[in-house]
Design a protein around this motif. Structure first.
Motif, short mmCIF file in Angstrom:
data_model
loop_
_atom_site.label_atom_id
_atom_site.label_comp_id
_atom_site.label_asym_id
_atom_site.label_seq_id
_atom_site.Cartn_x
_atom_site.Cartn_y
_atom_site.Cartn_z
N LYS A 50 35.49 32.43 42.79
CA LYS A 50 35.09 31.26 41.93
C LYS A 50 33.31 30.98 41.89
CE LYS A 50 35.78 26.45 42.09
NZ LYS A 50 36.54 25.17 42.60
N LEU A 51 32.63 31.57 42.93
CA LEU A 51 31.39 31.55 43.00
C LEU A 51 30.85 32.42 42.05
CD1 LEU A 51 28.60 30.61 43.99
CD2 LEU A 51 29.11 32.07 46.09
N LEU A 52 31.41 33.61 42.03
CA LEU A 52 30.91 34.62 41.10
C LEU A 52 31.22 34.27 39.66
CD1 LEU A 52 32.13 37.71 42.86
CD2 LEU A 52 29.71 36.94 42.67
N ILE A 53 32.31 33.58 39.25
CA ILE A 53 32.84 33.09 38.05
C ILE A 53 31.56 31.87 37.60
CG2 ILE A 53 34.26 31.68 36.59
CD1 ILE A 53 36.66 33.02 38.22
N SER A 54 31.18 31.05 38.48
CA SER A 54 30.26 30.23 38.20
C SER A 54 28.83 30.83 38.06
CB SER A 54 30.09 29.23 39.36
OG SER A 54 29.54 29.65 40.51
N GLN A 55 28.68 31.93 38.48
CA GLN A 55 27.23 32.63 38.27
C GLN A 55 27.57 33.62 36.82
OE1 GLN A 55 27.40 34.55 42.20
NE2 GLN A 55 25.32 33.59 42.42
N GLY A 56 28.70 33.62 36.25
CA GLY A 56 28.74 34.43 35.10
C GLY A 56 28.62 35.75 35.35
N LEU A 57 29.02 36.26 36.54
CA LEU A 57 29.07 37.50 36.76
C LEU A 57 30.44 38.16 36.21
CD1 LEU A 57 27.12 37.75 40.10
CD2 LEU A 57 26.54 38.33 37.81
N VAL A 58 31.57 37.35 36.66
CA VAL A 58 32.95 37.98 36.36
C VAL A 58 33.83 36.94 35.74
CG1 VAL A 58 32.91 39.25 38.67
CG2 VAL A 58 34.04 36.95 38.78
N ARG A 59 35.04 37.31 35.05
CA ARG A 59 35.84 36.40 34.39
C ARG A 59 37.36 37.02 34.80
NH1 ARG A 59 37.66 38.11 28.97
NH2 ARG A 59 36.82 40.46 28.80
N THR A 60 38.08 35.91 34.87
CA THR A 60 39.50 36.06 35.19
C THR A 60 40.44 36.17 34.11
OG1 THR A 60 39.32 35.16 37.55
CG2 THR A 60 41.62 35.33 36.63
N ILE A 61 41.18 37.02 33.61
CA ILE A 61 42.28 36.98 32.59
C ILE A 61 43.44 37.03 33.37
CG2 ILE A 61 43.43 38.34 30.62
CD1 ILE A 61 40.53 39.81 30.48
N GLU A 62 44.28 35.92 32.86
CA GLU A 62 45.72 35.63 33.51
C GLU A 62 46.64 36.82 33.42
OE1 GLU A 62 49.10 32.35 32.90
OE2 GLU A 62 47.32 31.87 32.02
#
Length: 223
Positions: A50-62
């Motif tokens: 979640k922290l990495l997502i907030s930093q724009g480093l990763v994204r999750t695909i369902e």
């Protein structure tokens, strides 16, 4: 402050992304695999991702997983960064050679400092100048002030930050190599105790293009 496990794991993954070990589009291992590797629970890994997502480093695909973004821009996150040393913070941002320089002095509080720290004019204040460079390029400089008898921010319960594009002070401009008249990204911080006592004030300058975004979470305290 002791660095929470999820912050440390996120930092490790962020460094792998910055250095190209995990390339854009790469799929991260499953939560279970990462958890087993670090000896922690899935909950810890979910917080790290979640922290990495907030930093724009990763994204999750369902139903597919978590992937490194195509263009991972630098994002400054607070207060998670406040739990790290500058060596760790800038080391996690890139694979460059990071050098941190610190100068410490004690001085008498000016009227401006006395008002900021809520102490008497002339009271003793600790002043720390921290300079950061990557591969010889200056990337940050800060001035931090604390009343006598206080060290670090272990007793902090809240962090207040004010972000602005401003003309740098002469010392900050000289370190960053900022041309006359150019703006820098500035962060003014106040660390407060649970009783609202001022524990530390800091003024930090970065090159204006250093970070793509700033993300905030308040308050701070033991995880």
């Amino acid at each position: 402050m002791t660095e929470p496990q999820y912050v440390a794991i996120a930092g490790s993954l962020a460094r792998a992304i910055r250095t190209g070990e995990l390339r854009p589009g790469a799929r991260l291992p499953s939560y279970a695999d990462i958890a087993e590797r670090h000896g922690v629970s899935d909950i810890v890994i979910r917080r790290a991702i979640k922290l990495l997502i907030s930093q724009g480093l990763v994204r999750t695909i369902e139903r597919r997983g978590t992937f490194v973004t195509a263009r991972p821009d630098l994002t400054r996150v607070a207060p998670e960064r406040q739990l790290e040393s500058p060596e760790t913070t800038f080391g996690n941002e890139s694979g460059s050679d990071v050098v941190i320089e610190r100068d410490t002095a004690r001085l008498a509080a000016t009227a401006e400092l006395a008002e900021a720290l809520e102490i008497a004019v002339g009271a003793t204040v600790s002043h720390v100048v921290t300079r950061a460079s990557e591969d010889g390029r200056a990337v940050s400089i800060s001035d931090s002030y604390q009343p006598a008898g206080i060290s670090g921010v272990d007793g902090a319960a809240f962090l207040e930050e004010t972000i602005a594009d401003r003309l740098p002070t002469p010392a900050h401009a000289a370190w960053l190599g900022t041309p006359a008249g150019d703006l820098v990204k500035t962060v003014h911080q106040r660390f407060l105790g649970g009783d609202d006592r001022v524990i530390m004030v800091s003024d930090i300058s970065y090159p204006q293009d250093r970070y793509d975004a700033f993300v905030f979470r308040m308050p701070i305290g033991p995880a």
